[in-house]
Motif scaffolding. Structure first.
Motif, PDB file in Angstrom:
ATOM      1  N   ASN A   1      20.004  69.976  30.731  1.00  0.00           N
ATOM      2  CA  ASN A   1      20.519  71.248  30.218  1.00  0.00           C
ATOM      3  C   ASN A   1      21.832  71.645  30.890  1.00  0.00           C
ATOM      4  OD1 ASN A   1      18.395  71.815  28.365  1.00  0.00           O
ATOM      5  ND2 ASN A   1      17.096  72.418  30.083  1.00  0.00           N
ATOM      6  N   CYS A   2      22.750  70.675  30.979  1.00  0.00           N
ATOM      7  CA  CYS A   2      24.059  70.949  31.580  1.00  0.00           C
ATOM      8  C   CYS A   2      24.973  71.664  30.588  1.00  0.00           C
ATOM      9  CB  CYS A   2      24.737  69.647  31.995  1.00  0.00           C
ATOM     10  SG  CYS A   2      23.785  68.701  33.162  1.00  0.00           S
ATOM     11  N   SER A   3      25.943  72.386  31.123  1.00  0.00           N
ATOM     12  CA  SER A   3      26.979  72.967  30.270  1.00  0.00           C
ATOM     13  C   SER A   3      28.260  72.154  30.331  1.00  0.00           C
ATOM     14  CB  SER A   3      27.262  74.415  30.688  1.00  0.00           C
ATOM     15  OG  SER A   3      27.694  74.473  32.037  1.00  0.00           O
ATOM     16  N   ASP A   4      28.494  71.446  31.455  1.00  0.00           N
ATOM     17  CA  ASP A   4      29.713  70.647  31.620  1.00  0.00           C
ATOM     18  C   ASP A   4      29.427  69.409  32.450  1.00  0.00           C
ATOM     19  OD1 ASP A   4      32.048  72.731  30.786  1.00  0.00           O
ATOM     20  OD2 ASP A   4      30.510  73.787  31.934  1.00  0.00           O
ATOM     21  N   ILE A   5      30.216  68.354  32.172  1.00  0.00           N
ATOM     22  CA  ILE A   5      30.182  67.127  32.976  1.00  0.00           C
ATOM     23  C   ILE A   5      31.571  66.937  33.577  1.00  0.00           C
ATOM     24  CG2 ILE A   5      29.759  64.639  32.968  1.00  0.00           C
ATOM     25  CD1 ILE A   5      28.317  65.035  30.264  1.00  0.00           C
TER      26      ILE A   5
ATOM     27  N   PHE B   1      34.530  58.168  43.923  1.00  0.00           N
ATOM     28  CA  PHE B   1      34.521  58.507  42.498  1.00  0.00           C
ATOM     29  C   PHE B   1      33.174  59.157  42.224  1.00  0.00           C
ATOM     30  CE2 PHE B   1      34.060  56.685  37.987  1.00  0.00           C
ATOM     31  CZ  PHE B   1      34.804  57.709  37.430  1.00  0.00           C
ATOM     32  N   ARG B   2      33.163  60.361  41.698  1.00  0.00           N
ATOM     33  CA  ARG B   2      31.890  61.061  41.557  1.00  0.00           C
ATOM     34  C   ARG B   2      31.736  61.690  40.180  1.00  0.00           C
ATOM     35  NH1 ARG B   2      32.486  66.572  45.293  1.00  0.00           N
ATOM     36  NH2 ARG B   2      34.128  67.547  44.057  1.00  0.00           N
ATOM     37  N   VAL B   3      30.476  61.939  39.818  1.00  0.00           N
ATOM     38  CA  VAL B   3      30.127  62.634  38.581  1.00  0.00           C
ATOM     39  C   VAL B   3      29.302  63.858  38.955  1.00  0.00           C
ATOM     40  CG1 VAL B   3      28.904  62.495  36.376  1.00  0.00           C
ATOM     41  CG2 VAL B   3      30.119  60.488  37.256  1.00  0.00           C
ATOM     42  N   ARG B   4      29.732  65.004  38.459  1.00  0.00           N
ATOM     43  CA  ARG B   4      29.003  66.242  38.726  1.00  0.00           C
ATOM     44  C   ARG B   4      28.600  66.904  37.405  1.00  0.00           C
ATOM     45  NH1 ARG B   4      32.270  70.039  42.776  1.00  0.00           N
ATOM     46  NH2 ARG B   4      34.027  69.478  41.432  1.00  0.00           N
ATOM     47  N   TYR B   5      27.449  67.571  37.432  1.00  0.00           N
ATOM     48  CA  TYR B   5      26.973  68.348  36.282  1.00  0.00           C
ATOM     49  C   TYR B   5      26.995  69.829  36.656  1.00  0.00           C
ATOM     50  CZ  TYR B   5      24.889  64.077  34.218  1.00  0.00           C
ATOM     51  OH  TYR B   5      24.685  62.837  33.671  1.00  0.00           O
ATOM     52  N   ARG B   6      27.408  70.656  35.708  1.00  0.00           N
ATOM     53  CA  ARG B   6      27.286  72.102  35.915  1.00  0.00           C
ATOM     54  C   ARG B   6      25.991  72.552  35.237  1.00  0.00           C
ATOM     55  NH1 ARG B   6      30.655  75.964  37.660  1.00  0.00           N
ATOM     56  NH2 ARG B   6      32.528  74.676  37.412  1.00  0.00           N
ATOM     57  N   ILE B   7      25.046  72.983  36.043  1.00  0.00           N
ATOM     58  CA  ILE B   7      23.736  73.416  35.544  1.00  0.00           C
ATOM     59  C   ILE B   7      23.554  74.877  35.904  1.00  0.00           C
ATOM     60  CG2 ILE B   7      21.250  73.007  35.630  1.00  0.00           C
ATOM     61  CD1 ILE B   7      21.874  70.149  36.585  1.00  0.00           C
ATOM     62  N   ASP B   8      23.352  75.710  34.887  1.00  0.00           N
ATOM     63  CA  ASP B   8      23.211  77.156  35.089  1.00  0.00           C
ATOM     64  C   ASP B   8      24.377  77.723  35.898  1.00  0.00           C
ATOM     65  OD1 ASP B   8      20.847  77.219  33.668  1.00  0.00           O
ATOM     66  OD2 ASP B   8      19.591  76.905  35.429  1.00  0.00           O
TER      67      ASP B   8
ATOM     68  N   GLY C   1      17.819  78.522  33.707  1.00  0.00           N
ATOM     69  CA  GLY C   1      18.404  79.378  32.678  1.00  0.00           C
ATOM     70  C   GLY C   1      19.299  80.447  33.278  1.00  0.00           C
ATOM     71  N   ARG C   2      20.015  81.151  32.402  1.00  0.00           N
ATOM     72  CA  ARG C   2      20.910  82.214  32.849  1.00  0.00           C
ATOM     73  C   ARG C   2      20.742  83.457  31.984  1.00  0.00           C
ATOM     74  NH1 ARG C   2      26.835  79.630  33.452  1.00  0.00           N
ATOM     75  NH2 ARG C   2      26.236  78.508  31.571  1.00  0.00           N
ATOM     76  N   VAL C   3      21.104  84.587  32.551  1.00  0.00           N
ATOM     77  CA  VAL C   3      21.055  85.858  31.834  1.00  0.00           C
ATOM     78  C   VAL C   3      22.416  86.535  31.990  1.00  0.00           C
ATOM     79  CG1 VAL C   3      20.173  87.164  33.818  1.00  0.00           C
ATOM     80  CG2 VAL C   3      19.732  87.975  31.495  1.00  0.00           C
ATOM     81  N   ALA C   4      22.850  87.244  30.960  1.00  0.00           N
ATOM     82  CA  ALA C   4      24.160  87.885  30.995  1.00  0.00           C
ATOM     83  C   ALA C   4      24.090  89.242  31.684  1.00  0.00           C
ATOM     84  CB  ALA C   4      24.715  88.035  29.584  1.00  0.00           C
ATOM     85  N   LEU C   5      25.138  89.544  32.458  1.00  0.00           N
ATOM     86  CA  LEU C   5      25.336  90.869  33.043  1.00  0.00           C
ATOM     87  C   LEU C   5      26.467  91.526  32.268  1.00  0.00           C
ATOM     88  CD1 LEU C   5      25.414  89.799  36.809  1.00  0.00           C
ATOM     89  CD2 LEU C   5      23.399  90.341  35.425  1.00  0.00           C
TER      90      LEU C   5
END
Length: 569
Positions: free
Chosen positions: A200-204, A213-220, A505-509
């Protein structure tokens, strides 16, 4: 087992009450867990008692998995993905029979899958779901899962891939293209893309540095490092991703933007918005995942509290004017705008949008993709929209005076205009428009409402636990003094569901500033953003920090997220 069947059986045996079942059903729907697991998590049924009940009901033995030491050759018969999906663990084999511990012994689909996959006859025993989850984490972490990133890296012959460079610009394109299409590289890139979906990543982020050399995931909203491929693969991987994005692999000096569409079977597709940026040691590639199936268009589920939601709906339903959504990149502005458009989308309304890029296709709405290369920018799109008899216009972003001027004129001539800006909070949005050159009287006449937002991580419902709040910490967060005594906070202790982070998961403020007569007068008199904010708070505006505190006291998020996502008032 069907959820209602299990509940019915437990009720019949007086193991739970009707009220407990209803509470568990509500909790299960929000968390996505199975009913059996939810009942034990809430403490309505003892774990051992439930296991014995299932054993007796279905006539299968019950076991305690803690008493078993399962060998790797048995574990390897069932892939981790299958074990997680069906909540089962192979524990032993005897001749042509494989003994499998299951949380739900009535799951015939799982038994058929295991028969087909392993070629063994399946003998079922029942164990608690918690023990099975723990066993999956214990036994499957020792060896890389077949087809996993680690397994693929083990299969790659690094010395067989070589990209020679003379001066940092010259490159053998035929060799690079060939290496990019090499089997292991193709599999590795596909695995990175698919693994991001599973998590459930938003970005790679694919990032080359001088020595790694690295790979990161943005999760929540937070970046996690997931792998470090050998640095010699950086050009081959970059080229493969550029080929998939239909970009020019020969151009390595300029930024490029593209898109990957991945078919996942059963009619499901995933879009990746790809951005390639030349850096000192190679090309950094960022891919944003656009999953339309996860697009939330119901405003009531975004995180709005009742009063700000009512203000926002009132503003967008007015016949004309401008509503602005502000916040940094990745704060959910597009989702909020799309939810507003979904609310306004009726056959009687002509809705046009100018976006860069168009992230999701919304039926019934005329969406235009900007193209600066041919002069089709936001300002040009707005001018064209006004000749198309529009009712509602959405502009992806107001970046300059020209776009702002046309948007204001549209809002003053009978059109509803929705747009975004990059500002820190709602009051500073007014200052931003004035700094662009828009006259104060035009701002007050056109702007109905300004909404600032952030995304805070939610406590994982699967491993959520309460703890007594530190009163000094609450005071530092600006929690009202009268709410501090007896406050209980929540945190996630980490589990398989949240990958050990404690968040899922995330919730909006939201900070919603309605442009009433008092605030308009402040703008006309040239008051600063800070003074405008103080007046808006006096008139009842709830700031981002106050919204975050509400989520904290409701047990949705944590003190660290309050600090990360909002500034003190």
């Amino acid at each position: 087992m069907a959820v209602d069947k299990l509940g019915e059986l437990l009720l019949r045996e007086n193991l739970i009450s009707l009220a407990q079942l209803q509470r568990a059903e509500e909790d299960r729907r929000s968390s996505g867990d199975r009913l059996a697991y939810t009942l034990t998590k809430l403490g309505f049924v003892d774990e051992t008692e439930l296991t014995q009940f299932l054993s007796k009901t279905y006539g299968v033995p019950s076991i305690n998995l803690e008493d078993f030491d399962i060998t790797p050759d048995v574990i390897s018969l069932v892939p981790r993905e299958v074990a997680s999906r069906h909540l089962c663990v192979p524990i032993n084999r005897a001749g042509g029979t494989l003994i499998v511990a299951m949380a739900d012994p009535s799951n015939l689909t799982a038994i058929d899958d295991l028969k087909f996959l392993t070629g063994y006859g399946i003998e079922v025993v029942v164990a608690s779901e918690l023990q099975i989850r723990q066993a999956i984490g214990k036994y499957y972490e020792k060896e890389p899962e077949a087809g996993s990133v680690d397994a693929l890296l083990n299969d790659i012959d690094i010395d067989s891939i070589s990209v020679e460079e003379d001066d940092g610009n010259a490159i053998d394109l035929s060799e690079l293209s060939e290496s990019a299409e090499a089997g292991p590289i193709v599999k590795l890139c596909n695995m990175i893309l698919v693994d991001a979906i599973k998590r459930n990543c938003s970005d790679i982020h694919v990032e080359p540095y001088e020595k790694e050399f690295r790979v990161r995931y943005r999760i929540d909203g937070v970046l996690y490092e997931v792998m470090k491929p050998p640095i010699k693969l950086k050009n081959a991987i970059a080229s493969r991703l550029k080929i998939m994005s239909k970009l020019d692999i020969a151009e390595r000096r300029l930024p490029q933007d593209g898109r990957i569409k991945l078919k996942l079977g059963e009619g499901k597709e995933m879009d990746y918005r790809v951005s390639v940026l030349p850096t000192l040691f190679g090309e950094k590639i960022v891919m944003r995942l656009l999953d339309k199936s996860n697009l939330q268009l119901d405003m009531t589920k975004l995180g709005f509290e009742p009063a700000p939601l009512a203000d926002f709906k009132n503003a967008i339903h007015r016949p004309y004017g401008m509503c602005l959504v502000t916040g940094p990149t990745g704060s959910g502005k597009t989702t909020t705008l799309y939810s507003a458009l979904a609310e306004l989308n009726k056959v009687s309304e002509n809705i046009s949008t100018a976006e860069d890029p168009v992230e999701f296709n919304l039926p019934g709405i005329n969406q235009s993709q900007m193209n600066d290369g041919i002069g089709f920018n936001f300002a040009a799109a707005l001018r064209s929209f006004l000749r198309q008899d529009p009712d509602i216009i959405m502009v992806g972003e107001i970046r300059d005076f020209e776009t702002a001027e046309i948007a204001v004129k549209a809002a003053l001539t009978g059109h509803m205009v929705l747009s975004t800006l990059h500002t820190n909070d709602a009051p500073s949005t007014i200052s931003r428009l004035l700094n662009m050159g828009v006259e104060p009287f035009l701002v007050t006449a056109s702007v109905n409402l300004v909404l600032a937002q952030r995304l805070a991580r939610k406590v994982c419902q699967n491993c959520k636990e309460s703890y007594e709040a530190d009163h000094d910490e609450l005071r530092e967060l600006q929690v009202p003094e009268e709410l501090i005594p007896g406050t209980t906070l929540y945190k996630g202790k980490g589990c398989n569901t949240c990958n050990g982070t404690g968040f899922k998961g995330r919730v909006a403020l939201y900070e919603v500033m309605v442009m009433g007569d008092e605030l308009k007068e402040y703008v006309l008199q040239g008051y600063s953003a800070a003074e405008l904010k103080n007046e808006a708070i006096r008139l009842g505006m709830k700031t981002l920090r106050q919204s975050a505190i509400t989520k904290l006291l409701d047990g949705v998020t944590t003190p660290s997220e309050v600090v990360r996502c909002s500034a003190p008032d």
